[in-house]
Design a protein around this motif. Structure first.
Motif, PDB file in Angstrom:
ATOM      1  N   MET A   1      -5.361 -17.333  -5.937  1.00 41.01           N
ATOM      2  CA  MET A   1      -4.558 -17.251  -4.718  1.00 41.01           C
ATOM      3  C   MET A   1      -5.345 -17.810  -3.541  1.00 41.01           C
ATOM      4  O   MET A   1      -4.787 -18.387  -2.633  1.00 41.01           O
ATOM      5  CB  MET A   1      -4.238 -15.781  -4.455  1.00 41.01           C
ATOM      6  N   ASN A   4      -7.241 -15.174   2.138  1.00 44.94           N
ATOM      7  CA  ASN A   4      -6.255 -14.550   3.001  1.00 44.94           C
ATOM      8  C   ASN A   4      -7.011 -14.059   4.204  1.00 44.94           C
ATOM      9  O   ASN A   4      -7.799 -13.128   4.122  1.00 44.94           O
ATOM     10  CB  ASN A   4      -5.582 -13.390   2.253  1.00 44.94           C
ATOM     11  N   SER A   7      -4.944  -9.992   7.465  1.00 51.93           N
ATOM     12  CA  SER A   7      -4.616  -8.799   6.713  1.00 51.93           C
ATOM     13  C   SER A   7      -3.165  -8.500   6.976  1.00 51.93           C
ATOM     14  O   SER A   7      -2.692  -8.507   8.099  1.00 51.93           O
ATOM     15  CB  SER A   7      -5.454  -7.629   7.193  1.00 51.93           C
ATOM     16  N   MET A 225       4.702 -15.358 -10.148  1.00 50.11           N
ATOM     17  CA  MET A 225       5.988 -14.916  -9.610  1.00 50.11           C
ATOM     18  C   MET A 225       6.577 -15.951  -8.666  1.00 50.11           C
ATOM     19  O   MET A 225       7.790 -16.091  -8.537  1.00 50.11           O
ATOM     20  CB  MET A 225       5.807 -13.624  -8.795  1.00 50.11           C
ATOM     21  N   LEU A 328       8.022 -15.834   0.242  1.00 52.29           N
ATOM     22  CA  LEU A 328       9.461 -15.745   0.507  1.00 52.29           C
ATOM     23  C   LEU A 328       9.758 -15.979   1.988  1.00 52.29           C
ATOM     24  O   LEU A 328      10.681 -16.713   2.354  1.00 52.29           O
ATOM     25  CB  LEU A 328       9.974 -14.366   0.067  1.00 52.29           C
ATOM     26  N   SER A 392       2.010  -8.408  -0.450  1.00 53.55           N
ATOM     27  CA  SER A 392       1.932  -8.645  -1.893  1.00 53.55           C
ATOM     28  C   SER A 392       2.983  -7.848  -2.657  1.00 53.55           C
ATOM     29  O   SER A 392       3.065  -7.944  -3.871  1.00 53.55           O
ATOM     30  CB  SER A 392       0.536  -8.268  -2.394  1.00 53.55           C
ATOM     31  N   ILE A 393       3.781  -7.062  -1.940  1.00 52.23           N
ATOM     32  CA  ILE A 393       4.695  -6.124  -2.607  1.00 52.23           C
ATOM     33  C   ILE A 393       6.076  -6.752  -2.731  1.00 52.23           C
ATOM     34  O   ILE A 393       6.988  -6.484  -1.935  1.00 52.23           O
ATOM     35  CB  ILE A 393       4.782  -4.799  -1.804  1.00 52.23           C
ATOM     36  N   LEU A 394       6.273  -7.595  -3.732  1.00 51.01           N
ATOM     37  CA  LEU A 394       7.559  -8.280  -3.879  1.00 51.01           C
ATOM     38  C   LEU A 394       8.683  -7.295  -4.187  1.00 51.01           C
ATOM     39  O   LEU A 394       9.831  -7.505  -3.789  1.00 51.01           O
ATOM     40  CB  LEU A 394       7.475  -9.341  -4.983  1.00 51.01           C
ATOM     41  N   SER A 395       8.349  -6.191  -4.874  1.00 54.07           N
ATOM     42  CA  SER A 395       9.399  -5.245  -5.247  1.00 54.07           C
ATOM     43  C   SER A 395      10.100  -4.693  -4.001  1.00 54.07           C
ATOM     44  O   SER A 395      11.261  -4.309  -4.074  1.00 54.07           O
ATOM     45  CB  SER A 395       8.834  -4.115  -6.102  1.00 54.07           C
ATOM     46  N   THR A 397      11.120  -6.378  -1.504  1.00 52.27           N
ATOM     47  CA  THR A 397      12.236  -7.267  -1.140  1.00 52.27           C
ATOM     48  C   THR A 397      13.407  -7.110  -2.102  1.00 52.27           C
ATOM     49  O   THR A 397      14.527  -7.469  -1.773  1.00 52.27           O
ATOM     50  CB  THR A 397      11.812  -8.756  -1.134  1.00 52.27           C
TER      51      THR A 397
END
Lengths: 435, 435
Positions: A1, A4, A7, A225, A328, A392-395, A397
């Motif tokens: 990745m 970053n 934060s 993903m 996204l 980082s928490i796609l769930s 969305t």
């Protein structure tokens, strides 16, 4: 990745690190808008053109209908001969035949004559109206008409839908079901539309598991993903995704891939995922700067600040962050605009907007736009921020109703503020309300 | 096309002729709703599941991420050893190596030790936080940390996105780009979704030109507009159209075709176009009554009164009028509901609704719902009725902004009334408004 440097869960961290300065969302959109042009046209079958963009205006070569036809079941005759007829004093005619849809009546209608006719059948020469069945009575070959009818009544005139030579659809029109129908009506089998832009989606990062790696070979890898998600987004917006990679975190590999893609005729735009920030392992910005032009890098947008935009071989290249929510967000703001501009589509959002009250106060930092995932509270119909800290928490969305956008010049909203929610469900519309 | 017993352009004609009584729009919708069931499931690739409906709930078999990982570029170490450190009194560590994305650091972090780490790389055993680069200074193998960091800081914890064993998506969920991404993240390659319902679109009518007929062979024929239009509408709503015909106006041919289709596994619903009214050439209603059940015929809806609904072999069959605007109207009200119910989708309309003022008075008849094509007047932003008299004028719908619905219990609206316009352009949405 790769790196970053923002934060995603600590609004109080020192900012600006990593990026010396950040492009505003508006400036980034303007950059994309001014450098991205629609793709070429192609000839395709009208039957498969739903949602495609007309590359040239359509002028009708025919009349629709191409002949005068009955708009009702009834009798074709000379209207003038019914003048004065009413319920008590019918006009009388001799039935001489029948005009059927597709074939018609082979002859002329003279004074005192009538032809039975079905909806859609041609009006025989000599007749100029259709008297509906319900105003008539038939006895053997005699027809009694108990109403006065004006010339042209219940006749679908030649060209009443479309005139030969008239403009029917303008260049740029997105073809909807009714246009597909009308093109068929015009006898147009092939139609010139803009190509679907081919968008290469390049995954980068040593931590991305490749398709042929199994879990036990690669304990510290993660499944890709972002490429499937970006591909789905591109499809939704009228593009054709081509998934490439994952590539190792190696600038030479990225450079040669990018070079090849930029020369490929079927590729109109490129999205690189990962390696888009400002750390030592973030090679993508430098590679673009070397091969072409890096026009922006670092955007005042949370959680998608590690986003960049440039041109390689004249083709737009979007750098998207590796964190899936950031990815996204970068797509929703910028990727969509690239795909839709290439496709010749308007830049309107696919997300329906609803207005809801905020259940709680929402804080945001001045100087950057915030993309905040929210959900509707069923009991109150108000919205609340989804309690996820990270990009980082796609769930999050997948549970969200949608997102709201906090402008850069606001520090947030007090509780009870009415805000616009952009709904992820594109069909979350009020249904046709019935009478 | 067969009979038309409702004149589409003459509101003062005697009505009720042809149909003894008319089903209300609500009753028709209720009939369809109560008799139409979602289709079976199939296993497909997650990559191609955009817009499909989950046939079973998804429970995660894995953690995402599957290991603790760095959320920032920096240094992994024991957070407790930074307590008390600040800008002037740094804590000191010995750098013992590097944790890279995908591979990690092969060893343990002990007291006084630190490992350089990139975003996405695994946290080495013994370490419990990441100190971002910007709070540190490196001299040879010595690391100075000028900030106190809490345990867990900048660590993406195992399962923070998705917990192993947790429910992730419910049965019935329409898969959007973020779900496609998440399924890939879960390592799910095949997913059980509802089939796309196969919808047979049967064109009937001796006046419909078949594909191999040329114009000069068939002077009194017309091109088939409705089958391509219905097919496009069915695609839009998640179905898979199969075009059949045109069939001649012959009840025996229609009956045998319908019988065959009703026994075909890939066909879940049937739409018959033309021959749907109550004239002598309108065979479709009788054929359905013979083969199955004709549940409704004739609807109090203009311009789609010659609409019918029934079941053959348990499969829903919609009779749609031959006039193209009537056909579109019948689809918008009823066809869409059939396709979407079969597909397991909600019955919400695809048409965005906007509110606009009527420029002029609009008259409508009591007792029937009116589907009125309107356009926006650019100068005033008000709407006006498109001046087309007929249900046969498909080109009017290509010029229209959309339609409005006048309920059965109203005689219309006075000028200046604020009404709901259902926009034909499904992406006619307000764009994401920028800060």
């Amino acid at each position: 990745m790769a790196g970053n440097h923002e934060s995603s869960d600590t609004p109080n961290d020192p900012r600006g690190c990593g990026f010396r300065s950040r492009t505003t969302v508006e400036a980034m959109l303007a950059l994309i808008d001014s450098t991205t042009r629609p793709v070429d046209a192609e000839l395709i079958s009208g039957n498969s053109a739903l949602g495609r963009v007309l590359a040239e205006s359509v002028i009708s070569q025919v009349n629709i209908p191409s002949f005068d036809r009955a708009a009702m079941d009834g009798f074709a005759l000379k209207a003038e001969e019914t003048f004065g007829a009413d319920l008590y004093t019918p006009a009388q005619f001799t039935l001489i035949g029948r005009s059927r849809p597709g074939t018609g009546y082979n002859g002329q209608v003279s004074a005192g004559q009538a032809v039975a006719i079905a909806t859609g059948a041609p009006i025989p020469p000599g007749a100029n109206c259709v008297v509906p069945v319900e105003f008539t009575e038939v006895k053997d070959t005699l027809l009694f008409v108990r109403s006065s009818v004006t010339p042209g009544r219940h006749v679908g005139k030649t060209g009443e839908d479309v005139w030969k030579g008239s403009p029917v659809m303008d260049q740029g029109r997105v073809l909807r079901p009714q246009e597909i129908g009308l093109l068929a009506g015009l006898g147009i089998q092939k139609i010139k539309v803009l190509k679907k832009p081919g968008i290469a989606v390049i995954a980068t990062g040593d931590e991305i598991r490749s398709d042929n790696e199994r879990d036990h070979d690669s304990q510290y890898k993660i499944n890709n993903m972002n490429s499937p998600m970006l591909s789905a987004l591109i499809c939704r917006d009228g593009g054709e995704p081509i998934q490439i990679g994952p590539l190792a975190d190696d600038p030479a590999i990225l450079a040669s891939t990018l070079h090849e893609l930029s020369a490929c005729n079927d590729i109109h735009g490129i999205m690189i995922n990962g390696g888009s920030s400002a750390g030592p392992e973030d090679h993508a910005p430098g590679v673009i700067a070397n091969l072409g032009r890096l026009l922006a890098h670092g955007v005042a947008l949370r959680p998608a600040s590690p986003t960049g935009f440039g041109l390689v071989g004249g083709k737009p290249v979007l750098l998207t962050p590796g964190n899936p929510v950031s990815c996204l967000c970068a797509y929703d703001f910028f990727g969509r605009l690239i795909v839709r501009k290439l496709a010749g589509l308007s830049s309107t959002s696919p997300y329906p907007v609803i207005r809801r009250k905020l259940a709680h106060k929402l804080s945001s930092s001045l100087g950057r736009v915030d993309y905040v995932r929210v959900q509707i509270i069923n009991e109150t119909n108000e919205i609340e921020v989804i309690a996820t800290s990270g990009a980082s928490i796609l769930s999050g969305t997948t549970r969200a109703t949608g997102f709201l956008i906090v402008p850069a010049d606001l520090e947030g909203y007090p509780a009870e503020t009415l805000v616009n929610v952009h709904c992820y469900d594109t069909f979350q519309m009020p249904s046709i309300e019935l009478p």
